[in-house]
Motif scaffolding. Structure first.
Motif, PDB file in Angstrom:
ATOM      1  N   MET A 220       0.844  -1.198   0.000  1.00 11.32           N
ATOM      2  CA  MET A 220       0.000   0.000   0.000  1.00 11.32           C
ATOM      3  C   MET A 220       0.881   1.251   0.000  1.00 11.32           C
ATOM      4  SD  MET A 220      -3.031   0.967   2.689  1.00 11.32           S
ATOM      5  CE  MET A 220      -4.111   2.361   2.389  1.00 11.32           C
ATOM      6  N   ARG A 221       0.647   2.135  -0.965  1.00 10.02           N
ATOM      7  CA  ARG A 221       1.484   3.316  -1.100  1.00 10.02           C
ATOM      8  C   ARG A 221       1.199   4.295   0.035  1.00 10.02           C
ATOM      9  NH1 ARG A 221       0.875   5.669  -6.994  1.00 10.02           N
ATOM     10  NH2 ARG A 221       2.461   7.052  -6.090  1.00 10.02           N
ATOM     11  N   PRO A 222       2.238   4.905   0.597  1.00 10.58           N
ATOM     12  CA  PRO A 222       2.015   5.864   1.676  1.00 10.58           C
ATOM     13  C   PRO A 222       1.316   7.115   1.152  1.00 10.58           C
ATOM     14  CG  PRO A 222       4.312   5.897   0.980  1.00 10.58           C
ATOM     15  CD  PRO A 222       3.665   4.726   0.277  1.00 10.58           C
ATOM     16  N   VAL A 223       0.530   7.733   2.031  1.00  7.51           N
ATOM     17  CA  VAL A 223      -0.173   8.963   1.667  1.00  7.51           C
ATOM     18  C   VAL A 223       0.838  10.102   1.638  1.00  7.51           C
ATOM     19  CG1 VAL A 223      -1.965  10.609   2.349  1.00  7.51           C
ATOM     20  CG2 VAL A 223      -2.307   8.151   2.706  1.00  7.51           C
ATOM     21  N   PRO A 224       0.924  10.858   0.528  1.00  8.40           N
ATOM     22  CA  PRO A 224       1.871  11.980   0.488  1.00  8.40           C
ATOM     23  C   PRO A 224       1.508  13.023   1.534  1.00  8.40           C
ATOM     24  CG  PRO A 224       0.343  12.082  -1.363  1.00  8.40           C
ATOM     25  CD  PRO A 224       0.114  10.760  -0.696  1.00  8.40           C
ATOM     26  N   SER A 225       2.487  13.803   1.933  1.00 10.56           N
ATOM     27  CA  SER A 225       2.239  14.795   2.967  1.00 10.56           C
ATOM     28  C   SER A 225       3.095  16.029   2.735  1.00 10.56           C
ATOM     29  CB  SER A 225       2.520  14.222   4.362  1.00 10.56           C
ATOM     30  OG  SER A 225       3.890  13.851   4.469  1.00 10.56           O
ATOM     31  N   VAL A 226       2.688  17.119   3.350  1.00  7.22           N
ATOM     32  CA  VAL A 226       3.482  18.330   3.406  1.00  7.22           C
ATOM     33  C   VAL A 226       4.180  18.341   4.759  1.00  7.22           C
ATOM     34  CG1 VAL A 226       3.417  20.845   3.525  1.00  7.22           C
ATOM     35  CG2 VAL A 226       2.050  19.653   1.826  1.00  7.22           C
ATOM     36  N   ASN A 227       5.492  18.488   4.750  1.00  7.49           N
ATOM     37  CA  ASN A 227       6.273  18.458   5.987  1.00  7.49           C
ATOM     38  C   ASN A 227       6.831  19.850   6.274  1.00  7.49           C
ATOM     39  OD1 ASN A 227       5.953  15.586   6.140  1.00  7.49           O
ATOM     40  ND2 ASN A 227       7.543  15.408   4.570  1.00  7.49           N
ATOM     41  N   VAL A 228       6.602  20.324   7.484  1.00  3.35           N
ATOM     42  CA  VAL A 228       7.057  21.664   7.852  1.00  3.35           C
ATOM     43  C   VAL A 228       7.701  21.631   9.240  1.00  3.35           C
ATOM     44  CG1 VAL A 228       5.335  22.888   6.469  1.00  3.35           C
ATOM     45  CG2 VAL A 228       4.778  22.234   8.823  1.00  3.35           C
ATOM     46  N   HIS A 229       8.685  22.505   9.459  1.00  7.10           N
ATOM     47  CA  HIS A 229       9.204  22.712  10.799  1.00  7.10           C
ATOM     48  C   HIS A 229       8.129  23.429  11.612  1.00  7.10           C
ATOM     49  CE1 HIS A 229      13.264  21.399   9.897  1.00  7.10           C
ATOM     50  NE2 HIS A 229      13.240  22.135   8.790  1.00  7.10           N
ATOM     51  N   ALA A 230       7.885  22.941  12.811  1.00  2.44           N
ATOM     52  CA  ALA A 230       6.791  23.495  13.612  1.00  2.44           C
ATOM     53  C   ALA A 230       7.152  23.542  15.087  1.00  2.44           C
ATOM     54  CB  ALA A 230       5.516  22.667  13.421  1.00  2.44           C
ATOM     55  N   VAL A 231       6.476  24.431  15.779  1.00  2.25           N
ATOM     56  CA  VAL A 231       6.539  24.493  17.237  1.00  2.25           C
ATOM     57  C   VAL A 231       5.210  23.977  17.763  1.00  2.25           C
ATOM     58  CG1 VAL A 231       6.758  25.982  19.255  1.00  2.25           C
ATOM     59  CG2 VAL A 231       8.125  26.443  17.213  1.00  2.25           C
ATOM     60  N   LYS A 232       5.303  23.046  18.695  1.00  2.00           N
ATOM     61  CA  LYS A 232       4.097  22.416  19.238  1.00  2.00           C
ATOM     62  C   LYS A 232       3.921  22.808  20.693  1.00  2.00           C
ATOM     63  CE  LYS A 232       2.391  17.879  20.729  1.00  2.00           C
ATOM     64  NZ  LYS A 232       2.682  16.429  20.792  1.00  2.00           N
ATOM     65  N   MET A 233       2.643  23.045  21.069  1.00  2.00           N
ATOM     66  CA  MET A 233       2.307  23.228  22.477  1.00  2.00           C
ATOM     67  C   MET A 233       0.875  22.760  22.683  1.00  2.00           C
ATOM     68  SD  MET A 233       1.581  27.275  23.154  1.00  2.00           S
ATOM     69  CE  MET A 233       1.169  26.848  24.844  1.00  2.00           C
ATOM     70  N   ARG A 234       0.437  22.789  23.920  1.00  2.00           N
ATOM     71  CA  ARG A 234      -0.909  22.316  24.241  1.00  2.00           C
ATOM     72  C   ARG A 234      -1.661  23.395  25.007  1.00  2.00           C
ATOM     73  NH1 ARG A 234      -3.717  17.538  24.547  1.00  2.00           N
ATOM     74  NH2 ARG A 234      -1.913  16.441  23.664  1.00  2.00           N
ATOM     75  N   GLN A 235      -2.920  23.607  24.619  1.00  2.00           N
ATOM     76  CA  GLN A 235      -3.843  24.469  25.359  1.00  2.00           C
ATOM     77  C   GLN A 235      -5.088  23.656  25.654  1.00  2.00           C
ATOM     78  OE1 GLN A 235      -4.658  28.058  23.179  1.00  2.00           O
ATOM     79  NE2 GLN A 235      -2.718  29.018  23.708  1.00  2.00           N
ATOM     80  N   SER A 236      -5.446  23.611  26.925  1.00  4.13           N
ATOM     81  CA  SER A 236      -6.592  22.789  27.340  1.00  4.13           C
ATOM     82  C   SER A 236      -6.348  21.365  26.848  1.00  4.13           C
ATOM     83  CB  SER A 236      -7.894  23.378  26.787  1.00  4.13           C
ATOM     84  OG  SER A 236      -9.011  22.658  27.250  1.00  4.13           O
ATOM     85  N   ASP A 237      -7.263  20.795  26.077  1.00  8.26           N
ATOM     86  CA  ASP A 237      -7.086  19.424  25.598  1.00  8.26           C
ATOM     87  C   ASP A 237      -6.695  19.381  24.127  1.00  8.26           C
ATOM     88  OD1 ASP A 237      -9.473  20.379  24.615  1.00  8.26           O
ATOM     89  OD2 ASP A 237     -10.546  18.476  24.807  1.00  8.26           O
ATOM     90  N   LYS A 238      -6.252  20.524  23.576  1.00  6.50           N
ATOM     91  CA  LYS A 238      -5.942  20.607  22.153  1.00  6.50           C
ATOM     92  C   LYS A 238      -4.440  20.819  21.934  1.00  6.50           C
ATOM     93  CE  LYS A 238     -10.243  20.596  20.516  1.00  6.50           C
ATOM     94  NZ  LYS A 238     -10.908  20.253  21.769  1.00  6.50           N
ATOM     95  N   GLU A 239      -3.912  20.152  20.888  1.00  4.95           N
ATOM     96  CA  GLU A 239      -2.551  20.394  20.446  1.00  4.95           C
ATOM     97  C   GLU A 239      -2.552  21.554  19.459  1.00  4.95           C
ATOM     98  OE1 GLU A 239      -1.309  16.664  18.824  1.00  4.95           O
ATOM     99  OE2 GLU A 239      -0.383  16.032  20.714  1.00  4.95           O
TER     100      GLU A 239
END
Length: 372
Positions: A1-20
């Protein structure tokens, strides 16, 4: 099964309440490849779908022309909601004791699927459309994204982001019944009239069924602006003597079923007592004009709070309205007591007070005469 293509970006992650949450830069031309624009519309079953306003072509063109002009600065972040299958891989060695540890640095991979998008634009649709049509493929723009596939969350954030901007209040009013989360106080007080307005507009058997114009759509038979109905219901709720306020408990709990029945009973009586004036465009019937609906809404508060009529008795309302009918001039003639032609009354505070005060006093006079 071929992998789904994606857009890859450098990102900063954090969490607020229950959301990323993620913050990153992406080529502006890629945004519409990833993200859908959920337009506000109604399904065949009259359920509200989406939340976004129609495209403003002149606005989009102005932004696109600016972007195509060469050396530009575009710091305004677009807000996206992204699906949960987006993947974040934290980079090793990014921890630093001197940096706030609330965030992480890594690579965010967002799938690019045919047909079904991986994200939804919450704020910035005009900018995204302009970026896609600008012919500037290598302009990177800021994006703030949160993980959620729940359309209710998207709508809530859309309302909150646009609350302080010149967003059509009618659009906010129509969306409010679909938002179930806690909102600021001023929006919460608007939610109930909006919900009642939607019920009156969409429920078969309602006297206003398919007569209400709303931002998402308007039936061919629609002649009443939703803002007029919402405002008269809001007034009835805010006035302690109002007919709708009588169905709010001391703890703030609202009996919406009783409110709806009351509204249907009174306005069905209005429709039946004045059939020649009901359902016509405002320029042919002042009953369907905002000045007439507002005045009759104030009369509703008097008629439907009378002892014995608390439950919204259609027969009682019709009896009272029948008594004043000979003195009303909705489609022709002249209001003798006001010394005004039927179509001279306008949507001004002065005319609304003039007509409502007259109808209230007229109803009191004819009711006393009938009881004598």
């Amino acid at each position: 099964m071929r992998p789904v293509p994606s857009v890859n970006v450098h990102a900063v992650k954090m969490r607020q309440s229950d959301k990323e949450l993620f913050s990153f830069f992406i080529r502006g031309a890629h945004i519409l490849e990833l993200a859908d624009i959920a337009r506000l519309k109604h399904s065949a079953g009259s359920e509200i779908q989406g939340f976004q306003r129609p495209e403003i072509k002149a606005h989009v063109k102005a932004i696109a022309d600016y972007l195509s002009g060469g050396d530009v600065l575009f710091p305004n972040a677009i807000i996206l909601a992204i699906a949960a299958d987006a993947k974040f891989l934290q980079k090793r060695g990014t921890k630093n004791a001197s940096v706030d540890s609330a965030s992480e640095v890594g690579v965010l991979s967002i799938p690019v699927r045919a047909g079904r998008k991986s994200a939804w634009i919450v704020d910035g649709q005009q900018r995204a459309l302009a970026l896609a049509g600008s012919g500037v493929p290598d302009l990177y723009v800021p994006v703030v994204a949160f993980v959620s596939s729940d359309i209710t969350v998207h709508r809530e954030q859309f309302i909150l982001v646009n609350k302080a901007r010149p967003l059509d209040k009618r659009l906010i009013d129509e969306l409010l019944p679909t938002v179930g989360t806690v909102l600021p106080r001023d929006l919460s007080t608007r939610r109930l009239p909006s919900l009642l307005c939607a019920a009156l507009a969409d429920t078969p058997g309602s006297p206003f069924h398919q007569l209400v114009k709303r931002p998402s759509h308007a039936y061919h038979s629609a002649v009443v602006n939703d803002s007029t109905l919402i405002n008269l219901m809001r007034r009835s709720l805010q006035d302690p003597r109002g007919a709708l306020a009588a169905h709010v408990d001391t703890d703030g709990t609202a009996d919406t079923d009783s409110m709806y029945r009351l509204l249907v009973s009174f306005w069905a009586a209005v429709k039946d007592v004045f059939p020649q004036a009901w359902g016509l465009p405002p320029d042919r019937s002042r009953l369907m004009h905002s000045v007439g609906l507002t005045a009759m809404g104030i009369l509703m508060d008097q008629v439907m709070t009378r002892p014995g009529n608390f439950g919204g008795d259609y027969v009682a309302a019709k009896t009272i309205l029948t008594r004043i009918a000979p003195y009303c001039r909705w489609t022709e003639g002249r209001w003798e007591a006001l010394d005004r032609d039927w179509n001279d009354l306008q949507s001004t505070n002065k005319d609304q007070r003039l007509l409502s005060n007259y109808l209230i006093q007229l109803e009191r006079d004819v009711s006393r005469a009938s009881a004598a």
